[in-house]
Design a protein around this motif. Structure first.
Motif, PDB file in Angstrom:
ATOM      1  N   ASP A 308       0.751  -1.225  -0.016  1.00 38.25           N
ATOM      2  CA  ASP A 308      -0.040   0.166   0.219  1.00 38.25           C
ATOM      3  C   ASP A 308       0.634   1.217   0.064  1.00 38.25           C
ATOM      4  OD1 ASP A 308      -2.200  -1.346   0.103  1.00 38.25           O
ATOM      5  OD2 ASP A 308      -2.376  -1.554   2.300  1.00 38.25           O
ATOM      6  N   SER A 309       2.128   0.946   0.249  1.00 39.28           N
ATOM      7  CA  SER A 309       2.948   2.210   0.474  1.00 39.28           C
ATOM      8  C   SER A 309       4.385   2.006   0.168  1.00 39.28           C
ATOM      9  CB  SER A 309       2.644   3.115   2.037  1.00 39.28           C
ATOM     10  OG  SER A 309       3.313   1.974   2.577  1.00 39.28           O
ATOM     11  N   PRO A 310       5.221   3.022  -0.023  1.00 36.97           N
ATOM     12  CA  PRO A 310       6.797   2.932  -0.241  1.00 36.97           C
ATOM     13  C   PRO A 310       7.260   2.097   0.961  1.00 36.97           C
ATOM     14  CG  PRO A 310       6.193   4.874  -1.009  1.00 36.97           C
ATOM     15  CD  PRO A 310       4.966   4.348  -0.170  1.00 36.97           C
ATOM     16  N   ALA A 311       6.616   2.414   2.367  1.00 40.11           N
ATOM     17  CA  ALA A 311       7.177   1.721   3.474  1.00 40.11           C
ATOM     18  C   ALA A 311       7.030   0.253   3.674  1.00 40.11           C
ATOM     19  CB  ALA A 311       6.763   2.761   4.757  1.00 40.11           C
ATOM     20  N   GLU A 312       5.607   0.243   3.077  1.00 43.24           N
ATOM     21  CA  GLU A 312       5.657  -1.448   3.014  1.00 43.24           C
ATOM     22  C   GLU A 312       6.354  -2.245   2.074  1.00 43.24           C
ATOM     23  OE1 GLU A 312       1.512  -4.364   2.722  1.00 43.24           O
ATOM     24  OE2 GLU A 312       1.294  -2.288   3.049  1.00 43.24           O
ATOM     25  N   SER A 313       6.505  -1.427   0.878  1.00 40.62           N
ATOM     26  CA  SER A 313       7.496  -2.076  -0.169  1.00 40.62           C
ATOM     27  C   SER A 313       8.691  -2.288   0.513  1.00 40.62           C
ATOM     28  CB  SER A 313       7.345  -1.235  -1.283  1.00 40.62           C
ATOM     29  OG  SER A 313       6.036  -0.862  -1.953  1.00 40.62           O
ATOM     30  N   GLU A 314       9.397  -1.405   1.013  1.00 38.24           N
ATOM     31  CA  GLU A 314      10.626  -1.464   1.381  1.00 38.24           C
ATOM     32  C   GLU A 314      10.703  -2.669   2.497  1.00 38.24           C
ATOM     33  OE1 GLU A 314      14.642  -1.238   1.960  1.00 38.24           O
ATOM     34  OE2 GLU A 314      13.561   0.038   0.398  1.00 38.24           O
ATOM     35  N   LEU A 315       9.674  -2.866   3.374  1.00 34.30           N
ATOM     36  CA  LEU A 315       9.616  -3.824   4.297  1.00 34.30           C
ATOM     37  C   LEU A 315       9.672  -5.389   3.516  1.00 34.30           C
ATOM     38  CD1 LEU A 315       9.640  -4.641   7.326  1.00 34.30           C
ATOM     39  CD2 LEU A 315       7.025  -5.103   6.930  1.00 34.30           C
ATOM     40  N   LEU A 316       9.157  -5.408   2.384  1.00 29.00           N
ATOM     41  CA  LEU A 316       9.056  -6.689   1.596  1.00 29.00           C
ATOM     42  C   LEU A 316      10.494  -6.912   0.838  1.00 29.00           C
ATOM     43  CD1 LEU A 316       5.736  -6.486  -0.373  1.00 29.00           C
ATOM     44  CD2 LEU A 316       6.522  -8.311   1.572  1.00 29.00           C
ATOM     45  N   LEU A 317      11.243  -5.764   0.522  1.00 29.47           N
ATOM     46  CA  LEU A 317      12.352  -5.711  -0.138  1.00 29.47           C
ATOM     47  C   LEU A 317      13.451  -5.861   0.899  1.00 29.47           C
ATOM     48  CD1 LEU A 317      12.273  -2.882  -2.638  1.00 29.47           C
ATOM     49  CD2 LEU A 317      11.876  -5.186  -2.839  1.00 29.47           C
ATOM     50  N   GLN A 318      13.302  -5.698   2.124  1.00 25.65           N
ATOM     51  CA  GLN A 318      14.200  -6.014   3.083  1.00 25.65           C
ATOM     52  C   GLN A 318      14.404  -7.381   3.439  1.00 25.65           C
ATOM     53  OE1 GLN A 318      16.477  -4.099   4.689  1.00 25.65           O
ATOM     54  NE2 GLN A 318      17.072  -5.374   6.234  1.00 25.65           N
ATOM     55  N   ALA A 319      13.060  -8.255   3.600  1.00 35.28           N
ATOM     56  CA  ALA A 319      13.041  -9.674   3.244  1.00 35.28           C
ATOM     57  C   ALA A 319      14.060 -10.104   2.425  1.00 35.28           C
ATOM     58  CB  ALA A 319      11.661  -9.987   3.271  1.00 35.28           C
ATOM     59  N   ARG A 320      13.912  -9.774   1.337  1.00 31.68           N
ATOM     60  CA  ARG A 320      14.731 -10.461   0.133  1.00 31.68           C
ATOM     61  C   ARG A 320      16.160 -10.043   0.457  1.00 31.68           C
ATOM     62  NH1 ARG A 320      18.269 -11.547  -2.350  1.00 31.68           N
ATOM     63  NH2 ARG A 320      18.493 -11.868  -4.585  1.00 31.68           N
ATOM     64  N   ARG A 321      16.615  -8.627   0.758  1.00 31.82           N
ATOM     65  CA  ARG A 321      17.898  -8.521   0.960  1.00 31.82           C
ATOM     66  C   ARG A 321      18.389  -9.492   2.370  1.00 31.82           C
ATOM     67  NH1 ARG A 321      16.059  -3.020   0.423  1.00 31.82           N
ATOM     68  NH2 ARG A 321      16.597  -2.226  -1.810  1.00 31.82           N
ATOM     69  N   LEU A 322      17.624  -9.919   3.072  1.00 29.18           N
ATOM     70  CA  LEU A 322      18.205 -10.661   4.252  1.00 29.18           C
ATOM     71  C   LEU A 322      18.131 -12.288   3.939  1.00 29.18           C
ATOM     72  CD1 LEU A 322      15.849  -9.232   7.171  1.00 29.18           C
ATOM     73  CD2 LEU A 322      18.507  -8.878   6.772  1.00 29.18           C
ATOM     74  N   THR A 323      18.102 -12.478   2.676  1.00 35.94           N
ATOM     75  CA  THR A 323      17.991 -13.908   2.222  1.00 35.94           C
ATOM     76  C   THR A 323      19.512 -14.443   2.620  1.00 35.94           C
ATOM     77  OG1 THR A 323      16.319 -13.469   0.518  1.00 35.94           O
ATOM     78  CG2 THR A 323      17.672 -15.665   0.527  1.00 35.94           C
ATOM     79  N   LEU A 324      20.440 -13.893   2.063  1.00 33.88           N
ATOM     80  CA  LEU A 324      21.830 -14.605   2.114  1.00 33.88           C
ATOM     81  C   LEU A 324      22.218 -14.462   3.526  1.00 33.88           C
ATOM     82  CD1 LEU A 324      23.626 -13.029  -0.800  1.00 33.88           C
ATOM     83  CD2 LEU A 324      22.392 -15.138  -0.907  1.00 33.88           C
ATOM     84  N   PRO A 325      22.174 -13.490   4.159  1.00 34.43           N
ATOM     85  CA  PRO A 325      22.484 -13.553   5.765  1.00 34.43           C
ATOM     86  C   PRO A 325      21.769 -14.531   6.672  1.00 34.43           C
ATOM     87  CG  PRO A 325      22.268 -11.283   5.353  1.00 34.43           C
ATOM     88  CD  PRO A 325      21.797 -11.799   3.998  1.00 34.43           C
ATOM     89  N   ALA A 326      20.544 -14.583   6.204  1.00 33.66           N
ATOM     90  CA  ALA A 326      19.698 -15.884   6.951  1.00 33.66           C
ATOM     91  C   ALA A 326      20.058 -17.118   6.720  1.00 33.66           C
ATOM     92  CB  ALA A 326      18.185 -15.587   6.348  1.00 33.66           C
ATOM     93  N   LEU A 327      20.562 -17.327   5.245  1.00 34.27           N
ATOM     94  CA  LEU A 327      20.713 -18.939   4.986  1.00 34.27           C
ATOM     95  C   LEU A 327      22.277 -18.702   5.521  1.00 34.27           C
ATOM     96  CD1 LEU A 327      19.653 -18.825   1.193  1.00 34.27           C
ATOM     97  CD2 LEU A 327      18.888 -20.190   2.901  1.00 34.27           C
ATOM     98  N   GLU A 328      22.934 -17.811   5.546  1.00 40.16           N
ATOM     99  CA  GLU A 328      24.283 -18.125   6.196  1.00 40.16           C
ATOM    100  C   GLU A 328      24.293 -18.488   7.568  1.00 40.16           C
ATOM    101  OE1 GLU A 328      26.151 -14.411   5.223  1.00 40.16           O
ATOM    102  OE2 GLU A 328      26.759 -15.105   3.324  1.00 40.16           O
ATOM    103  N   ALA A 329      23.177 -18.178   8.213  1.00 38.85           N
ATOM    104  CA  ALA A 329      23.200 -18.329   9.574  1.00 38.85           C
ATOM    105  C   ALA A 329      22.575 -19.739  10.028  1.00 38.85           C
ATOM    106  CB  ALA A 329      22.055 -17.356  10.423  1.00 38.85           C
ATOM    107  N   LEU A 330      22.177 -20.652   9.014  1.00 42.24           N
ATOM    108  CA  LEU A 330      21.763 -21.781   9.104  1.00 42.24           C
ATOM    109  C   LEU A 330      22.947 -22.753   9.423  1.00 42.24           C
ATOM    110  CD1 LEU A 330      19.013 -22.114   6.269  1.00 42.24           C
ATOM    111  CD2 LEU A 330      18.657 -21.670   8.995  1.00 42.24           C
TER     112      LEU A 330
END
Length: 455
Positions: A308-330
């Motif tokens: 609904d907003s750029p802020a909500e969009s940025e939250l979704l993109l933050q999830a994508r940017r966190l993918t590599l660090p999150a997998l590295e944590a496994l």
């Protein structure tokens, strides 16, 4: 070595020459796993072009290898030291020399951090599109060395498309200027593109002229959940085939979604097989988002949610940017592939990777710049477990072989470095390899620039 270090110090500030073994060891490698790294004899941190020229003249005189480095965020071992080499770290050459809003160019030194440049040009209503996941740490020189990409590539292209000209110090210390500052220019061979992606094996970039674009409106993101990667890839085919121009088109598989939730508690849908993120940065993105929502639903999406907003969009993109660090944590270590295939073969690439993970009994999460066919399978493993480490290496190689069999390439944006060196000849063939070795011999006849990388 004492003679070499003395010669370096003759024209460099004392603080620019590091010889403490514990300090120099910290510069030995980048972020890639399974890549050999030697112990450098000395680390030098030049601040001027003249410093770099002195370093290269000294290295030539002493026949000592030189390994250029940026922030060492690379994922192929391209910045790894060789034994008794000079590590030439360019992080201190970090000035933005010029931003010209009329010509839409920026002139920068190689140590400028990508995010710093992006924010500086944004203040003047301009935009530098290439945005690797490590954009808060990686440098422009490193981006040029590996021809890096990012989330925006599907619409705006990769680093190579924004490098107009370069100043490069050659192996013998001569300064070569390539390219132009103008919007057009075809004088002579395109030497600028020759150095982009060369991973420091042909020369040391000391200045770059970069193209800029007018800043686009803030993008809005749509998230679509799919019961299979095949359905998500069919949506990608339809989106691109119908002529849409998303500013971002990304995919996260179930393993990636679960990893991000485990690390950041973002409430992403873990039951879905694939999450597709599509964004538009047009003045009115609503019609594009609505059209893409229809295509996703037709392809089998179980749920489509526009932000609904750029802020909500940025939250979704933050999830994508966190993918590599999150997998590295496994696991204790990861091997991050970047096989790129034609968009029409994406489903085969993703499903084939899942089959490889099952075959080797490993966790392999995949995030992908699906808009341009660039997949990032991330093999998670424990390097202390010899059997698991062996399976990880074998699965990594099998993923690259799969990509080639589908008409793809072994690297879309991370480069060859040490990690994929043996695969380069398989992709390019003997004639191309002979030509590339010939170019290397002309520019670096002693073979002192980043030996053991690329070729």
């Amino acid at each position: 070595m004492d003679e070499l270090i003395g010669a370096l110090r003759a024209a460099l500030p004392a603080e620019a020459v590091l010889t403490d073994p514990d300090v120099t060891a910290s510069y030995a490698h980048d972020m890639a796993s399974f890549c050999e790294a030697g112990r450098p004899a000395v680390v030098v941190l030049p601040r001027t072009v003249e410093h770099v020229q002195h370093i290269m003249r000294t290295a030539t005189a002493h026949r000592v290898p030189v390994v250029p480095q940026g922030a060492r965020t690379g994922l192929s071992g391209a910045a790894n030291a060789s034994d008794d080499c000079i590590v030439l770290s360019l992080v201190k050459m970090d000035r933005i020399l010029e931003i010209d809003p009329v010509e839409r160019i920026a002139v920068v030194e190689p140590g400028v951090v990508n995010a710093v440049l992006s924010r500086a040009v944004a203040e003047q209503g301009l935009y530098y599109p290439p945005d690797p996941s490590s954009w808060e740490q990686c440098t422009i020189g490193g981006n040029i060395g590996t021809a890096s990409g990012g989330l925006c590539c599907v619409k705006y292209g990769v680093t190579a498309e924004y490098v107009l000209g370069l100043d490069v110090v050659l192996a013998d210390g001569r300064l070569l200027t390539t390219g132009r500052r103008t919007a057009k220019g075809v004088a002579g061979y395109d030497l600028t593109r020759l150095f982009v992606g060369s991973e420091g094996s042909l020369g040391v970039v000391v200045k770059a002229v970069l193209a800029l674009k007018p800043a686009p409106p803030q993008q809005l993101v749509l998230a679509a959940e799919f019961p299979s990667t095949a359905a998500a890839c069919e949506a990608v085919r339809e989106i691109m085939g119908r002529g849409h121009a998303p500013s971002l088109l990304e995919l996260m598989d179930r393993t990636s979604l679960q990893a991000v939730n485990a690390m950041a508690h973002m409430g992403l849908p873990e039951s879905t097989a694939a999450l597709l993120l599509a964004a538009f940065d047009t003045p009115d993105p609503a019609p594009d988002l609505a059209a893409v929502a229809e295509l996703c639903t037709a392809a089998g999406a179980t749920e489509v949610v526009p932000a609904d907003s750029p802020a909500e969009s940025e939250l979704l993109l933050q999830a994508r940017r966190l993918t590599l660090p999150a997998l590295e944590a496994l696991k204790a270590a990861t091997m991050i592939d970047d096989v790129c295939v034609p968009r029409s073969r994406l489903a085969a690439m993703l499903d084939g990777t899942a089959a490889i993970a099952e075959k080797y009994g490993l966790t392999i999460g995949v995030c992908a710049h699906v808009g341009d066919g660039n997949t990032h399978p991330v093999v998670c493993f424990d390097p202390a477990d010899e059997d698991e480490a062996r399976r990880a290496r074998e699965s990594f190689d099998e993923i690259m072989a799969l990509g080639l069999s589908l008409g793809g390439t072994i690297t879309g944006e991370h480069g060859v470095g040490v990690l994929k060196r043996e695969w380069l000849a398989r992709e390019l063939g003997p004639v191309a390899m002979e030509v590339q070795r010939g170019i290397k011999a002309v520019l670096d006849p002693l073979g002192i620039l980043n030996p053991g990388k690329v070729l």
